[in-house]
Design a protein around this motif. Structure first.
Motif, mmCIF file in Angstrom:
data_model
loop_
_atom_site.group_PDB
_atom_site.id
_atom_site.type_symbol
_atom_site.label_atom_id
_atom_site.label_comp_id
_atom_site.label_asym_id
_atom_site.label_seq_id
_atom_site.Cartn_x
_atom_site.Cartn_y
_atom_site.Cartn_z
ATOM 1 N N ARG A 30 0.845 -1.198 0.000
ATOM 2 C CA ARG A 30 0.000 0.000 0.000
ATOM 3 C C ARG A 30 0.883 1.251 0.000
ATOM 4 N N PRO A 31 0.564 2.240 -0.866
ATOM 5 C CA PRO A 31 1.345 3.477 -0.833
ATOM 6 C C PRO A 31 1.309 4.099 0.565
ATOM 7 N N ALA A 32 2.472 4.538 1.034
ATOM 8 C CA ALA A 32 2.562 5.148 2.362
ATOM 9 C C ALA A 32 2.273 6.635 2.305
ATOM 10 N N TYR A 33 2.392 7.219 1.130
ATOM 11 C CA TYR A 33 2.176 8.647 0.953
ATOM 12 C C TYR A 33 1.148 8.844 -0.141
ATOM 13 N N SER A 34 0.097 9.559 0.182
ATOM 14 C CA SER A 34 -0.941 9.785 -0.821
ATOM 15 C C SER A 34 -1.289 11.259 -0.932
ATOM 16 N N GLY A 35 -0.339 12.115 -0.561
ATOM 17 C CA GLY A 35 -0.593 13.554 -0.622
ATOM 18 C C GLY A 35 -0.615 14.086 -2.042
ATOM 19 N N ASP A 36 -1.061 15.320 -2.185
ATOM 20 C CA ASP A 36 -1.145 15.951 -3.500
ATOM 21 C C ASP A 36 0.142 16.663 -3.888
ATOM 22 N N GLU A 37 1.017 16.920 -2.920
ATOM 23 C CA GLU A 37 2.261 17.623 -3.206
ATOM 24 C C GLU A 37 3.241 16.689 -3.906
ATOM 25 N N PRO A 38 3.866 17.126 -5.009
ATOM 26 C CA PRO A 38 4.856 16.269 -5.667
ATOM 27 C C PRO A 38 6.103 16.115 -4.796
ATOM 28 N N LEU A 39 6.710 14.946 -4.888
ATOM 29 C CA LEU A 39 7.937 14.700 -4.152
ATOM 30 C C LEU A 39 9.102 15.368 -4.879
ATOM 31 N N ARG A 40 10.161 15.730 -4.146
ATOM 32 C CA ARG A 40 11.320 16.386 -4.748
ATOM 33 C C ARG A 40 12.194 15.409 -5.513
ATOM 34 N N TYR A 41 11.911 14.135 -5.442
ATOM 35 C CA TYR A 41 12.670 13.100 -6.137
ATOM 36 C C TYR A 41 11.671 12.142 -6.757
ATOM 37 N N ARG A 42 12.112 11.334 -7.674
ATOM 38 C CA ARG A 42 11.225 10.362 -8.321
ATOM 39 C C ARG A 42 11.265 9.087 -7.486
ATOM 40 N N GLY A 43 10.324 8.971 -6.557
ATOM 41 C CA GLY A 43 10.286 7.821 -5.672
ATOM 42 C C GLY A 43 8.890 7.560 -5.159
ATOM 43 N N MET A 44 8.727 6.404 -4.537
ATOM 44 C CA MET A 44 7.435 6.047 -3.966
ATOM 45 C C MET A 44 7.669 5.177 -2.741
ATOM 46 N N ALA A 45 6.970 5.483 -1.653
ATOM 47 C CA ALA A 45 7.078 4.740 -0.404
ATOM 48 C C ALA A 45 5.839 3.872 -0.209
ATOM 49 N N PHE A 46 6.053 2.693 0.396
ATOM 50 C CA PHE A 46 4.974 1.729 0.603
ATOM 51 C C PHE A 46 5.010 1.173 2.012
ATOM 52 N N ASN A 47 3.870 0.651 2.438
ATOM 53 C CA ASN A 47 3.733 -0.104 3.669
ATOM 54 C C ASN A 47 3.034 -1.417 3.361
ATOM 55 N N ALA A 48 3.388 -2.437 4.104
ATOM 56 C CA ALA A 48 2.680 -3.712 4.029
ATOM 57 C C ALA A 48 1.809 -3.856 5.271
ATOM 58 N N GLY A 49 2.414 -3.711 6.431
ATOM 59 C CA GLY A 49 1.696 -3.871 7.682
ATOM 60 C C GLY A 49 1.342 -2.575 8.367
ATOM 61 N N GLY A 50 1.908 -1.477 7.922
ATOM 62 C CA GLY A 50 1.599 -0.192 8.526
ATOM 63 C C GLY A 50 2.204 0.018 9.902
ATOM 64 N N ARG A 51 3.212 -0.776 10.263
ATOM 65 C CA ARG A 51 3.791 -0.672 11.601
ATOM 66 C C ARG A 51 4.719 0.515 11.752
ATOM 67 N N THR A 52 5.117 1.146 10.630
ATOM 68 C CA THR A 52 6.017 2.286 10.668
ATOM 69 C C THR A 52 5.699 3.222 9.507
#
Length: 153
Positions: A30-52
């Motif tokens: 699951r994407p960890a970040y779903s904001g509307d602001e573009p990131l300063r780098y070309r990347g994507m963060a995810f979570n599986a369990g949401g523990r962090t």
């Protein structure tokens, strides 16, 4: 010092969209970040369990990046992802992989885990596993005399 847990994995990827599709749409991160602001780098963060805050970060480095080395070399061999608690759940994972055209590179009964091995779009090896119920994890034989049989699902 004491390590409390593995925090996250960061992978360089050639094509962020292709890798995001693989990790999100096939493996179910699951994407960890779903904001509307573009990131300063070309990347994507995810979570599986949401523990962090994030457990997986993909950073795009472009199609001209050097490929991963194959064979015996220093560095990451693979990372393991627990996908369930029994072989029925592992069979469901296998069916999802097959339906999405993901080649299975190996299937191993380790005695204490049952594992499928795949590669992501950039060649990173991933172990998808379930723990075998009722295994005595304190039995040193799991480590001193390991089992590695073909897995029959």
């Amino acid at each position: 010092m004491q390590i409390k847990e593995l925090g996250h994995i960061v992978l360089y990827v050639r094509d962020l969209d292709r890798s995001a599709h693989f990790y999100r749409d096939i493996l179910g991160w699951r994407p960890a970040y779903s904001g509307d602001e573009p990131l300063r780098y070309r990347g994507m963060a995810f979570n599986a369990g949401g523990r962090t805050h994030h457990e997986l970060l993909l950073l795009e480095v472009g199609r001209s990046a050097a490929p991963l080395q194959r064979g015996r070399h220093v560095g990451l061999y693979h990372f393991g992802l627990k996908v369930g608690d029994n072989d029925d759940e592992l069979r469901e994972v296998l069916a999802t992989l097959v339906a999405n055209g993901v080649p299975i590179r190996g299937a191993t009964d380790h005695g204490f885990t049952h594992s499928l091995y795949i590669f992501d779009p950039d060649g990173n090896e991933i172990e998808l596993f379930v723990d075998v119920p009722s295994v005595d994890w304190d039995d040193p034989a799991h480590w001193t005399d390991p089992t590695a049989r073909p897995l029959r699902l």
